[in-house]
Design an enzyme around this catalytic site. Structure first.
Site, short mmCIF file in Angstrom:
data_model
loop_
_atom_site.label_atom_id
_atom_site.label_comp_id
_atom_site.label_asym_id
_atom_site.label_seq_id
_atom_site.Cartn_x
_atom_site.Cartn_y
_atom_site.Cartn_z
N PHE A 271 0.85 -1.20 0.01
CA PHE A 271 0.08 0.10 -0.05
C PHE A 271 0.97 1.23 0.10
O PHE A 271 1.62 1.71 1.00
CB PHE A 271 -0.72 0.02 1.29
N ASP A 357 -24.13 -25.60 -10.65
CA ASP A 357 -22.83 -25.29 -10.05
C ASP A 357 -21.85 -24.98 -11.61
O ASP A 357 -22.40 -25.14 -12.55
CB ASP A 357 -22.49 -26.00 -9.09
N ASP A 358 -20.60 -25.11 -11.12
CA ASP A 358 -19.63 -24.98 -12.16
C ASP A 358 -19.91 -26.18 -13.09
O ASP A 358 -20.34 -26.89 -13.07
CB ASP A 358 -18.30 -25.25 -11.49
N MET A 470 -15.05 -17.27 -6.30
CA MET A 470 -13.72 -16.65 -6.33
C MET A 470 -12.75 -17.76 -5.87
O MET A 470 -12.57 -17.44 -4.47
CB MET A 470 -13.88 -15.30 -5.49
N ASN A 471 -12.05 -18.19 -6.46
CA ASN A 471 -11.22 -19.40 -6.28
C ASN A 471 -9.85 -19.25 -5.92
O ASN A 471 -8.92 -20.23 -5.66
CB ASN A 471 -11.59 -20.60 -6.75
N GLY A 520 -15.47 -21.46 -0.53
CA GLY A 520 -16.11 -21.58 0.98
C GLY A 520 -15.84 -20.30 1.69
O GLY A 520 -15.94 -19.30 1.02
N ASP A 525 -17.04 -11.94 5.13
CA ASP A 525 -16.71 -10.96 5.88
C ASP A 525 -17.98 -9.79 5.66
O ASP A 525 -18.74 -10.05 4.76
CB ASP A 525 -15.45 -10.02 5.52
N GLU A 605 -34.32 -42.52 3.41
CA GLU A 605 -33.68 -41.44 3.41
C GLU A 605 -34.70 -40.23 2.86
O GLU A 605 -34.78 -38.92 3.36
CB GLU A 605 -32.13 -41.45 2.57
C1 DGJ Z 1 -15.41 -23.68 -4.89
C2 DGJ Z 1 -17.00 -23.69 -4.42
O1 DGJ Z 1 -16.77 -23.41 -2.98
C3 DGJ Z 1 -17.72 -25.06 -4.31
O2 DGJ Z 1 -18.88 -24.96 -3.62
C4 DGJ Z 1 -17.93 -25.06 -5.91
O3 DGJ Z 1 -18.93 -24.10 -6.63
C5 DGJ Z 1 -16.57 -24.94 -6.86
N1 DGJ Z 1 -15.79 -23.87 -6.33
C6 DGJ Z 1 -16.84 -25.14 -8.21
O4 DGJ Z 1 -15.71 -24.93 -8.93
#
Ligand code: DGJ
Length: 721
Positions: A271, A357-358, A470-471, A520, A525, A605
């Protein structure tokens, strides 16, 4: 000394204005009357840190007086809150008080998310100036009277003609004259977020934060500064929650006179911010709260505040649809037909939404390609997305879809067309995370291009929900398109870009439910929660590991923001086998859903799932809006983990217990249920007995001894007439 006093219902915050213009932090704690400058002492402090206007007075030291916002160069050698330099790089500031004003309501912070409130919310603004730097510093306080929350943020304006440099600017700094404190903070990693750690604050710096461009799995931007003896039900503690999703620092230490200083705000690593003539820089906001009655009360203050003054939109207070997500059911291995099969089962079971999902776009699947190309893979889907969605919707389900807007794979049409849109450093091979690069969201044209692709999908298929992932973390803070100083500004500008993107999305789709996700809990935040009223808490869906994660989250965030699903066993992350009732009990302490192949379930189940859905629908209001009590701590290594929700009028409570340790011939565990009316009697649906509120609060009820581990027990108590 002039006093500036901020009162909430149960707390008082007091600042003193010295005749020389210094701002002293006099007090923050339980509501009180009076002039707290009477607590100050002036002993000889070694002739150090004496401001020029106190020349010869060795008892007046900026290095020992409690400062409201300490600046480097003022004579305070402790960890300062602000470090600024003039155009030639000479650091050192001397800000002095000019004026202050109180006003009704609360202003927004340009470019940044912040808390909001209408009725009964006030603000106070204190202005200080520095004659050498020609800069104006504004300390802003939001006063949420009923909620017992005080917010703080800072802005600095370059009022001169020359550029200035900002090298550190915290959102808050606070000094405590006395007391022994410990910092309760929450550390973790992917699949193992929000572990609760308690670190004593002594004469070395306790420092947590992130230099990853996101708030991160490693440390959450929420901490508690607690007096040593503080517990769940007694003792003094202060919460600090940063409304920011990028690089941050929270630090605490004792000084040479055993006074404690704590600070929170933007990290000063990477920064170095040029402040042009007439430009103003804004820091993120912090949410401060104080409890004289222990950690439970402090958590409850944050739960209500995040729900009512951070989360926004249609879904802020209503029950979110019970969903099934196909990620752990299929990963990338699906067809449109398979999705419809799962959806058919879901509809039959009473599930309300299907989430794709993905893997539905571009050349995606495996995960080293396709990000950036948000165009439906019609070959894989066996038709248009719209045709699949129509089938799913015709079953009576809502439809949700996954995006990861901030990312790009090298193997994508977007990257091939615009390699300079990714954050990389010229001449250096980029660092990868999941074979992907981060798009330069500090650039509007990049955001615009992704926004256009996403909105085309959302509009054409009438999507009800999106999961925004956002991985990976940021490593190369360099923008190819910058018309500004790159180094030292990129991470902050990136976050402003992300917020602008979310702002646009939420404005365009006020009825769209958005779940924040970042592998996850990597961006869990209060900043992101301003746009997403729920966040996927962890990629770990094992019910037992989730106990610890959700316990940690409960200190600073409400149940209603936690995304939590029942997945298959053996669990995909750790191989553990748990009963479906146990998985349900844990997943219901959040936004309830399923993440498994529903077409592979047994009849038993399926019956249980029908029952779970009815159960959650009946109790969700108590779970999401009731007062939350932690009834055990994983740090104590007990035989069980327990928590309860009590309705605000104390007429009912729901106690959940999961056994976590089994022992032969074990003592009986008595589990308490807290927050009840001690003078009233409560009938328990499950045991059929009546118990007094006093007994439930102090002794608890005996837990049945059942061999084996990980059994779930639920007790619903209703006040008798
Ligand atoms: C990370 C996410 O936390 C998962 O739940 C899933 O959506 C994967 N990415 C998909 O690539």
């Amino acid at each position: 000394m002039e006093l500036i006093t901020l009162n909430t219902k149960n707390t008082t915050y007091q600042i003193g204005v010295e005749p020389n213009g210094f701002l002293l932090h006099l007090y923050y704690g339980a509501r009180t009357e009076g002039d707290m400058s009477t607590l100050l002492t002036r002993y000889f402090r070694g002739n150090n840190g004496v401001p020029y206007d106190h020349k010869g007075d060795g008892t007046y030291s900026a290095d020992s007086l409690p400062q409201e916002y300490s600046c480097y160069g003022s004579g305070d050698y402790r960890n300062h809150a602000l470090r600024m330099a003039d155009a030639s790089g000479v650091q050192g500031a001397d800000f002095r008080y000019q004026s202050h004003r109180f006003y009704e309501g609360k202003a927004e912070i340009p470019g940044l998310p912040s808390s909001y409130g209408k009725e009964g919310v006030g603000s106070c603004e204190i202005i200080l100036t520095d004659a050498r730097l020609q800069a104006e510093l504004t300390l802003t306080y939001g006063i949420f009277y009923e909620e017992d929350v005080i917010t703080r943020s800072v802005s600095v304006k370059n009022t001169g003609e020359q550029a200035l440099w900002l090298d550190k600017i915290m959102s808050m700094s606070m000094d405590f004259l006395t007391g022994e404190y410990q910092l309760i903070h929450f550390w973790g990693r992917h699949f193992n977020e929000m572990n609760t750690e308690i670190t004593p604050v002594g004469h070395e710096l306790v420092s947590i934060g992130s230099r990853r461009g996101v708030s991160g799995h490693q440390h959450n931007p929420f901490v508690i500064l607690a007096q040593k003896e503080c517990g769940e039900e007694y003792g003094s503690c202060y919460g600090i929650s940063l409304v920011y999703s990028g690089n941050f620092t929270i630090q605490a230490e004792q000084d040479q006179y055993c006074q404690t200083r704590i600070q929170a705000g933007l990290s000063d690593e990477m920064f170095h911010y040029p402040l042009a003539a007439k430009e103003t820089f804004y820091t993120p906001e912090v949410l401060l709260a104080y409890s004289a009655d222990g950690l439970t009360r402090l958590s409850q203050i944050y739960h209500a505040f995040i729900r009512d003054h951070i989360c926004r939109g249609r879904f802020q207070h209503i029950r979110r649809p019970i969903l099934v997500n196909n990620w752990e059911a299929t990963y990338f291995d699906f067809t449109g037909e398979k999705l419809v099969e799962i959806a058919r089962e879901a509809a039959d079971l009473g599930i309300e939404m299907f989430v794709l999902d993905d893997g539905w776009f571009g050349s995606r699947g495996p995960d080293d390609r396709g990000l950036g190309d948000w165009v439906v893979n019609e070959k894989k889907m066996g038709g248009t997305l719209d045709s699949v969605v129509k089938k799913i919707k015709s079953l009576g389900l809502q439809f949700g879809i996954w995006f990861e807007p901030e990312m790009v794979n090298e193997d994508s049409d977007l990257y091939r067309a615009h390699p300079d849109w990714a954050l990389t450093i010229p001449g250096k091979p980029p660092v990868l995370g999941r074979t992907q690069l981060v798009l330069d969201f500090s650039r509007k044209e990049v955001r615009d291009a992704i926004f256009a692709q996403m909105t085309a999908v959302i509009d054409s298929t009438q999507v009800d929900y999106i999961k925004v992932d956002m991985n990976r973390s940021i490593c190369e803070a360099y923008s190819y398109g910058a018309d500004y100083q790159n180094f030292g500004t990129l991470c902050y500008r990136y976050m402003l870009g992300v917020y602008e993107f979310f702002e646009r999305l939420t404005k365009r789709y006020p009825d769209l439910l958005i779940e924040g996700c970042s592998s996850g809990g990597a961006r869990f935040d209060a900043g992101l929660m301003c746009y997403t009223p729920q966040i996927w808490a962890s990629d770990n869906t094992d019910a037992i590991e989730r106990l610890n994660i959700q316990y940690g989250i409960s200190f600073g965030y409400p149940v209603s923001v936690i995304g939590s699903h029942i997945s298959a066993v053996p669990n995909h992350q750790n191989g553990r086998i748990t009963e479906i009732d146990t998985r349900a009990a844990v997943a219901m302490s959040g936004n309830f859903g399923y993440e498994l192949d529903l077409t592979k379930l047994s009849g038993e189940e399926k019956d249980k799932i029908r029952h779970q859905i009815a159960d959650f629908t009946e109790h969700w209001e108590l779970i999401h809006h009731g007062l939350y009590y932690r009834d055990s701590s994983p740090l104590e290594q007990k035989e069980y983990c327990a928590w309860n929700y009590t309705s605000p009028d104390r007429t009912e409570a729901l106690l959940t217990v999961i056994t976590t340790n089994t022992r032969a011939n074990s003592p009986v565990s008595y589990v308490r249920c807290r927050g009840l009316d001690r003078d009233a009697m409560y009938r328990c649906d499950e045991t059929g007995f009546s118990y007094s509120g006093n007994i439930l609060s102090s002794i608890g009820i005996p837990l049945p001894i059942v061999p084996g581990e990980y059994h779930a027990f639920r007790f619903h108590f209703k006040k008798e007439d």
